[in-house]
Design a protein around this motif. Structure first.
Motif, PDB file in Angstrom:
ATOM      1  N   MET A 221       0.896  -1.582   0.019  1.00  0.00           N
ATOM      2  CA  MET A 221       0.463   0.712  -0.174  1.00  0.00           C
ATOM      3  C   MET A 221       0.947   1.547   0.256  1.00  0.00           C
ATOM      4  O   MET A 221       0.429   2.392  -0.298  1.00  0.00           O
ATOM      5  CB  MET A 221      -1.153   0.136   1.103  1.00  0.00           C
ATOM      6  CG  MET A 221      -1.778  -1.074   1.451  1.00  0.00           C
ATOM      7  SD  MET A 221      -2.802  -1.332   0.215  1.00  0.00           S
ATOM      8  CE  MET A 221      -3.690   0.188   0.079  1.00  0.00           C
ATOM      9  N   ASP A 222       1.746   0.945   0.228  1.00  0.00           N
ATOM     10  CA  ASP A 222       2.705   2.507   0.402  1.00  0.00           C
ATOM     11  C   ASP A 222       3.701   2.563  -0.911  1.00  0.00           C
ATOM     12  O   ASP A 222       4.543   3.690  -0.956  1.00  0.00           O
ATOM     13  CB  ASP A 222       4.156   1.971   1.705  1.00  0.00           C
ATOM     14  CG  ASP A 222       3.773   2.228   3.095  1.00  0.00           C
ATOM     15  OD1 ASP A 222       2.525   2.148   3.213  1.00  0.00           O
ATOM     16  OD2 ASP A 222       4.400   1.420   3.617  1.00  0.00           O
ATOM     17  N   TYR A 223       3.624   1.507  -1.550  1.00  0.00           N
ATOM     18  CA  TYR A 223       4.705   1.905  -3.188  1.00  0.00           C
ATOM     19  C   TYR A 223       3.433   1.387  -3.734  1.00  0.00           C
ATOM     20  O   TYR A 223       3.075   0.281  -4.922  1.00  0.00           O
ATOM     21  CB  TYR A 223       5.571   0.638  -2.850  1.00  0.00           C
ATOM     22  CG  TYR A 223       6.671   0.714  -2.322  1.00  0.00           C
ATOM     23  CD1 TYR A 223       7.636   0.898  -2.672  1.00  0.00           C
ATOM     24  CD2 TYR A 223       7.039   0.170  -1.335  1.00  0.00           C
ATOM     25  CE1 TYR A 223       8.828   1.061  -2.031  1.00  0.00           C
ATOM     26  CE2 TYR A 223       7.687   0.172  -0.399  1.00  0.00           C
ATOM     27  CZ  TYR A 223       9.130   1.055  -0.783  1.00  0.00           C
ATOM     28  OH  TYR A 223      10.100   0.436   0.535  1.00  0.00           O
ATOM     29  N   LYS A 224       2.909   2.645  -4.617  1.00  0.00           N
ATOM     30  CA  LYS A 224       1.671   3.466  -5.885  1.00  0.00           C
ATOM     31  C   LYS A 224       2.255   2.107  -7.110  1.00  0.00           C
ATOM     32  O   LYS A 224       3.967   3.292  -7.133  1.00  0.00           O
ATOM     33  CB  LYS A 224       1.402   4.198  -5.781  1.00  0.00           C
ATOM     34  CG  LYS A 224       0.587   4.739  -6.585  1.00  0.00           C
ATOM     35  CD  LYS A 224      -0.617   4.010  -6.387  1.00  0.00           C
ATOM     36  CE  LYS A 224      -1.900   4.317  -7.997  1.00  0.00           C
ATOM     37  NZ  LYS A 224      -3.095   3.337  -7.216  1.00  0.00           N
ATOM     38  N   ARG A 225       2.357   1.840  -7.332  1.00  0.00           N
ATOM     39  CA  ARG A 225       2.812   1.145  -9.068  1.00  0.00           C
ATOM     40  C   ARG A 225       2.184   2.551 -10.108  1.00  0.00           C
ATOM     41  O   ARG A 225       1.016   2.264  -9.814  1.00  0.00           O
ATOM     42  CB  ARG A 225       2.166  -0.450  -9.588  1.00  0.00           C
ATOM     43  CG  ARG A 225       2.405  -1.147  -8.511  1.00  0.00           C
ATOM     44  CD  ARG A 225       2.052  -2.891  -8.653  1.00  0.00           C
ATOM     45  NE  ARG A 225       0.510  -2.755  -8.962  1.00  0.00           N
ATOM     46  CZ  ARG A 225      -0.105  -3.121  -8.160  1.00  0.00           C
ATOM     47  NH1 ARG A 225       0.368  -3.412  -6.833  1.00  0.00           N
ATOM     48  NH2 ARG A 225      -1.692  -3.426  -7.451  1.00  0.00           N
ATOM     49  N   VAL A 226       3.084   2.609 -10.378  1.00  0.00           N
ATOM     50  CA  VAL A 226       3.056   3.467 -11.562  1.00  0.00           C
ATOM     51  C   VAL A 226       3.282   3.348 -13.054  1.00  0.00           C
ATOM     52  O   VAL A 226       2.512   3.674 -13.883  1.00  0.00           O
ATOM     53  CB  VAL A 226       4.153   5.211 -11.135  1.00  0.00           C
ATOM     54  CG1 VAL A 226       3.654   6.119 -12.644  1.00  0.00           C
ATOM     55  CG2 VAL A 226       4.123   5.503  -9.999  1.00  0.00           C
ATOM     56  N   GLY A 227       4.122   2.440 -13.509  1.00  0.00           N
ATOM     57  CA  GLY A 227       3.998   2.205 -14.433  1.00  0.00           C
ATOM     58  C   GLY A 227       5.658   0.903 -14.725  1.00  0.00           C
ATOM     59  O   GLY A 227       6.256   1.182 -14.030  1.00  0.00           O
ATOM     60  N   ARG A 228       4.982   0.112 -16.000  1.00  0.00           N
ATOM     61  CA  ARG A 228       6.219  -0.973 -16.377  1.00  0.00           C
ATOM     62  C   ARG A 228       6.934  -0.951 -17.319  1.00  0.00           C
ATOM     63  O   ARG A 228       6.922   0.084 -18.047  1.00  0.00           O
ATOM     64  CB  ARG A 228       5.162  -1.931 -16.742  1.00  0.00           C
ATOM     65  CG  ARG A 228       6.996  -3.775 -16.860  1.00  0.00           C
ATOM     66  CD  ARG A 228       5.748  -5.079 -17.512  1.00  0.00           C
ATOM     67  NE  ARG A 228       5.119  -4.165 -18.423  1.00  0.00           N
ATOM     68  CZ  ARG A 228       5.625  -4.484 -19.633  1.00  0.00           C
ATOM     69  NH1 ARG A 228       6.575  -5.030 -20.402  1.00  0.00           N
ATOM     70  NH2 ARG A 228       4.610  -4.191 -21.021  1.00  0.00           N
ATOM     71  N   PHE A 229       8.734  -0.714 -17.696  1.00  0.00           N
ATOM     72  CA  PHE A 229       9.358  -0.059 -17.885  1.00  0.00           C
ATOM     73  C   PHE A 229       8.671  -0.491 -19.066  1.00  0.00           C
ATOM     74  O   PHE A 229       9.337  -2.262 -19.562  1.00  0.00           O
ATOM     75  CB  PHE A 229      10.814  -0.429 -17.915  1.00  0.00           C
ATOM     76  CG  PHE A 229      11.735   0.150 -19.001  1.00  0.00           C
ATOM     77  CD1 PHE A 229      12.160   1.175 -19.157  1.00  0.00           C
ATOM     78  CD2 PHE A 229      12.732  -0.688 -19.280  1.00  0.00           C
ATOM     79  CE1 PHE A 229      13.200   1.618 -20.557  1.00  0.00           C
ATOM     80  CE2 PHE A 229      13.374  -0.992 -20.190  1.00  0.00           C
ATOM     81  CZ  PHE A 229      13.918   0.457 -20.963  1.00  0.00           C
ATOM     82  N   VAL A 230       9.100  -0.480 -20.424  1.00  0.00           N
ATOM     83  CA  VAL A 230       8.851  -1.054 -21.947  1.00  0.00           C
ATOM     84  C   VAL A 230      10.112  -0.817 -22.849  1.00  0.00           C
ATOM     85  O   VAL A 230      10.227  -1.644 -23.176  1.00  0.00           O
ATOM     86  CB  VAL A 230       7.397  -0.023 -22.178  1.00  0.00           C
ATOM     87  CG1 VAL A 230       7.438  -0.862 -24.020  1.00  0.00           C
ATOM     88  CG2 VAL A 230       6.294  -0.335 -22.205  1.00  0.00           C
ATOM     89  N   GLY A 231      10.792  -0.043 -22.590  1.00  0.00           N
ATOM     90  CA  GLY A 231      12.235   0.305 -23.683  1.00  0.00           C
ATOM     91  C   GLY A 231      12.367   2.046 -24.155  1.00  0.00           C
ATOM     92  O   GLY A 231      11.538   2.687 -23.288  1.00  0.00           O
TER      93      GLY A 231
END
Length: 242
Positions: A221-231
């Motif tokens: 809950m403390d770490y908000k997933r912003v995005g996955r690296f694509v390239g």
């Protein structure tokens, strides 16, 4: 003015004419005539008080769709109670999804947002220091997956990503990271780009330059997933001016 709509809203919110009179300070006799349709065109100020008491839009007393549906009211109240950096993140997500929706309708090139962070220390970027660049990129297998870019103006991510790299990310808040993937996380107003992995079942973030200790994710809950690296991508309009 549709008096039947007014009666429906009162029933939904469990308001009697007496309740509405007390709340709006409008005489019962006046309200009774409005609710029964005897007064088909009540004064605007009167209906404004009624709408405020029922916590609804004036549009809902007609056949028009309400400007703000009931479902959003609870979200708006919650939004106002959030810390400033979380409000900014929600605005960012809304803008991101809007841009993605627009890009899906276009072909060839698409307009996207590229974020630059001017305050970076010990591998953490201050979310509030962001600058936003609107850029146009060619549609290709990488950019089609991306929903935003990050312009790295520091050497803090070397050797994985050198200074002046432009990283493409896909916003995937609903999906949990897989072992070995590079993700961007938001925690307490600071952004962190690291490789996600597990050690003895404990999720960790590993530094991309090897100089920062592994960071243990003690609470998801403390770490908000912003995005996955694509390239990485090339955007000459940005990198050529440096």
């Amino acid at each position: 003015m549709n008096y039947k709509k007014l009666k429906e809203i009162m029933q939904t919110k469990k308001f009697t004419v007496e309740d509405l009179s007390k709340s709006s300070r409008i005489p019962i006799g006046t309200l009774s005539k409005i609710v029964c349709g005897i007064t088909p065109n009540p004064r605007f100020n009167t209906m404004e008080e009624v709408a405020a008491s029922l916590n609804c839009s004036l549009d809902e007393f007609s056949n028009r769709e309400p400007m703000i549906p009931y479902d959003y009211e609870n979200y708006i109240r919650k939004f106002k109670r959030l810390p400033a950096h979380q409000k900014e993140y929600i605005k960012y997500v809304i803008n991101l999804e809007y841009d993605r929706m627009v890009s899906l309708k276009s072909s060839g090139k698409k307009s996207m947002k590229c974020f630059e962070f001017t305050s970076v220390e010990d591998g953490l970027a201050d979310y509030g220091s962001q600058k936003v660049h609107d850029v146009w990129v060619e549609q290709n297998p990488i950019t089609k997956e991306c929903t935003f870019f990050v312009w790295v103006r520091t050497n803090m991510l070397e050797p994985k990503f050198c200074r002046n790299s432009i990283l493409g990310f896909q916003y995937m808040d609903g999906r949990f990271p897989k072992h070995g993937e590079i993700w961007m996380f938001l925690r307490s107003g600071y952004l962190y780009i690291g490789r996600y992995f597990k050690r003895h079942g404990v999720p960790l973030l590993r530094s991309l330059n090897g100089t920062i200790d592994d960071e243990e994710i003690t609470s998801v809950m403390d770490y908000k997933r912003v995005g996955r690296f694509v390239g990485t991508v090339d955007i000459p309009e940005l990198t050529s001016i440096v």
